[in-house]
Design a protein around this motif. Sequence first.
Motif, mmCIF file in Angstrom:
data_model
loop_
_atom_site.group_PDB
_atom_site.id
_atom_site.type_symbol
_atom_site.label_atom_id
_atom_site.label_comp_id
_atom_site.label_asym_id
_atom_site.label_seq_id
_atom_site.Cartn_x
_atom_site.Cartn_y
_atom_site.Cartn_z
ATOM 1 N N GLU A 1 10.831 -7.644 7.532
ATOM 2 C CA GLU A 1 9.510 -6.832 7.535
ATOM 3 C C GLU A 1 10.057 -5.353 7.494
ATOM 4 O O GLU A 1 9.438 -4.776 6.760
ATOM 5 C CB GLU A 1 8.940 -7.151 8.810
ATOM 6 N N ALA A 2 11.013 -4.935 8.370
ATOM 7 C CA ALA A 2 11.594 -3.502 8.262
ATOM 8 C C ALA A 2 11.947 -3.293 6.557
ATOM 9 O O ALA A 2 11.632 -1.932 6.125
ATOM 10 C CB ALA A 2 12.696 -3.249 9.272
ATOM 11 N N SER A 3 12.644 -3.988 6.213
ATOM 12 C CA SER A 3 13.280 -3.641 5.024
ATOM 13 C C SER A 3 12.056 -3.621 3.861
ATOM 14 O O SER A 3 11.906 -2.784 3.106
ATOM 15 C CB SER A 3 14.031 -4.940 4.365
ATOM 16 N N LEU A 4 11.011 -4.586 4.030
ATOM 17 C CA LEU A 4 9.922 -4.386 2.896
ATOM 18 C C LEU A 4 9.238 -3.028 3.258
ATOM 19 O O LEU A 4 8.817 -2.346 2.453
ATOM 20 C CB LEU A 4 8.872 -5.566 3.311
ATOM 21 N N ALA A 5 8.826 -2.785 4.563
ATOM 22 C CA ALA A 5 7.967 -1.730 5.025
ATOM 23 C C ALA A 5 8.666 -0.271 4.402
ATOM 24 O O ALA A 5 8.072 0.411 4.001
ATOM 25 C CB ALA A 5 7.925 -1.647 6.582
ATOM 26 N N TYR A 6 10.017 -0.326 4.600
ATOM 27 C CA TYR A 6 10.922 1.076 4.328
ATOM 28 C C TYR A 6 10.764 1.012 2.887
ATOM 29 O O TYR A 6 10.653 2.068 2.362
ATOM 30 C CB TYR A 6 12.286 1.097 4.956
ATOM 31 N N THR A 7 11.124 -0.036 2.055
ATOM 32 C CA THR A 7 11.088 -0.035 0.681
ATOM 33 C C THR A 7 10.037 0.388 0.116
ATOM 34 O O THR A 7 9.827 1.424 -0.941
ATOM 35 C CB THR A 7 11.621 -1.418 -0.027
ATOM 36 N N LEU A 8 8.779 0.271 0.430
ATOM 37 C CA LEU A 8 7.563 0.464 -0.204
ATOM 38 C C LEU A 8 7.314 1.857 0.380
ATOM 39 O O LEU A 8 6.848 2.551 -0.731
ATOM 40 C CB LEU A 8 6.151 -0.640 0.523
ATOM 41 N N ALA A 9 7.539 2.259 1.548
ATOM 42 C CA ALA A 9 7.323 3.782 1.787
ATOM 43 C C ALA A 9 8.321 4.673 1.111
ATOM 44 O O ALA A 9 8.065 5.688 0.588
ATOM 45 C CB ALA A 9 7.867 3.880 3.341
ATOM 46 N N PHE A 10 9.539 4.190 0.770
ATOM 47 C CA PHE A 10 10.339 4.967 0.058
ATOM 48 C C PHE A 10 9.842 5.235 -1.457
ATOM 49 O O PHE A 10 10.038 6.214 -2.029
ATOM 50 C CB PHE A 10 11.881 4.209 -0.156
ATOM 51 N N CYS A 11 9.460 4.090 -1.943
ATOM 52 C CA CYS A 11 8.884 4.263 -3.310
ATOM 53 C C CYS A 11 7.715 5.112 -3.454
ATOM 54 O O CYS A 11 7.380 5.892 -4.375
ATOM 55 C CB CYS A 11 8.220 2.839 -3.833
ATOM 56 N N ARG A 12 6.796 4.915 -2.353
ATOM 57 C CA ARG A 12 5.659 6.092 -2.344
ATOM 58 C C ARG A 12 6.187 7.426 -2.179
ATOM 59 O O ARG A 12 5.453 8.349 -2.837
ATOM 60 C CB ARG A 12 4.586 5.440 -0.876
ATOM 61 N N TRP A 13 7.214 7.533 -1.215
ATOM 62 C CA TRP A 13 7.693 8.928 -1.106
ATOM 63 C C TRP A 13 8.410 9.564 -2.593
ATOM 64 O O TRP A 13 7.893 10.634 -2.797
ATOM 65 C CB TRP A 13 8.913 8.991 -0.023
ATOM 66 N N ILE A 14 9.087 8.781 -3.342
ATOM 67 C CA ILE A 14 9.885 9.312 -4.382
ATOM 68 C C ILE A 14 8.963 9.579 -5.603
ATOM 69 O O ILE A 14 9.201 10.287 -6.569
ATOM 70 C CB ILE A 14 11.180 8.540 -4.807
#
Length: 333
Positions: free
Chosen positions: A141-154
Amino acid sequence: MSERTTSSSWVLAIVNGLEMGGVDCRQLFAELGLDYEALTDPDARFSQDGMTRLWGRAVQLSGNPAIGLNLAKVVRPASFHVVGYACMSSRSLKEGFTRLVRFQRIIAEGADLNFRPLPEGYALTLAIHGDRLIPARQSAEASLAYTLAFCRWITGKELRPLKVCFQGEPPADLAPYQQVFQAPLQFNAEHYALVFERADLDAPIPSANPALAQLHDRFAGEYLARFSESRMTHQARQLLCRLLPQGEPKRDTVAQALHLSQRTLQRRLQEEGTSFQQLLDDTRRELAVQYLAQPDLTLLEIAYLLGFADPSNFFRAFRRWFDSTPGEYRAQM
């Protein structure tokens, strides 16, 4: 099975997320026998099972089974080691995800990523593997949440996936998941996955820089090579390649050259999921393909280069590997 490891940069992101949830990680690391000071060493690695124990205790201490979702709030490219910067300099998220999959082992060996097209878009699927312990749900769950937030950020966009998939039953409280992902949630799915529209992943990234992307690719490739060299399988394979032209290498010869006892060599290869005999067979098979691609080498010469004293043994082994003769295989090439 080899002991899977996680980079200190990803563990530091986990620690930041847990501390945001009120967990005293310095004390928790001491309790679990983990080295808190190693978090500042970019080349340090932590065992996968150590991370599983960390998640388990953090959930107990915080009383929050959704604590893994906190990683959506601690986004920084360095958390993905050099891979984060390689993704940032990619032309699109599609290209970035391709890099993420290629260099995934740098971030964490316990995770298998797959990126594939679907009729409705693209899916980034995730599987987490443990060694002796079943991996924690919070890790995925942490990996999915982080990856999505990272995509939103970049991208600078509030990306909304078509759906987010989770293995296992839905949690009692869905609110934290809805807040983080802002997308339809599917539980009891075959894989953990983020599913995106094609247009979102094909759109250009503002920080795209092809020259930098190439540079980061090189750094990531060099890191993976260094990382592989620390593995016994890699060292033994290199040695076998050198010894084979002199005849079939014996296990005691290889162990001696690596300054190990035969028993230690065999144990370390077993820990990495192979055996001496299996490694010898795999190395010969890979070299056979390389040698057959060189038209100036005769089949007899190839047999001897692979350490076969009797060419008929080479032909038998080749038929077992490829279900054809070396001559047939070369003709197809």
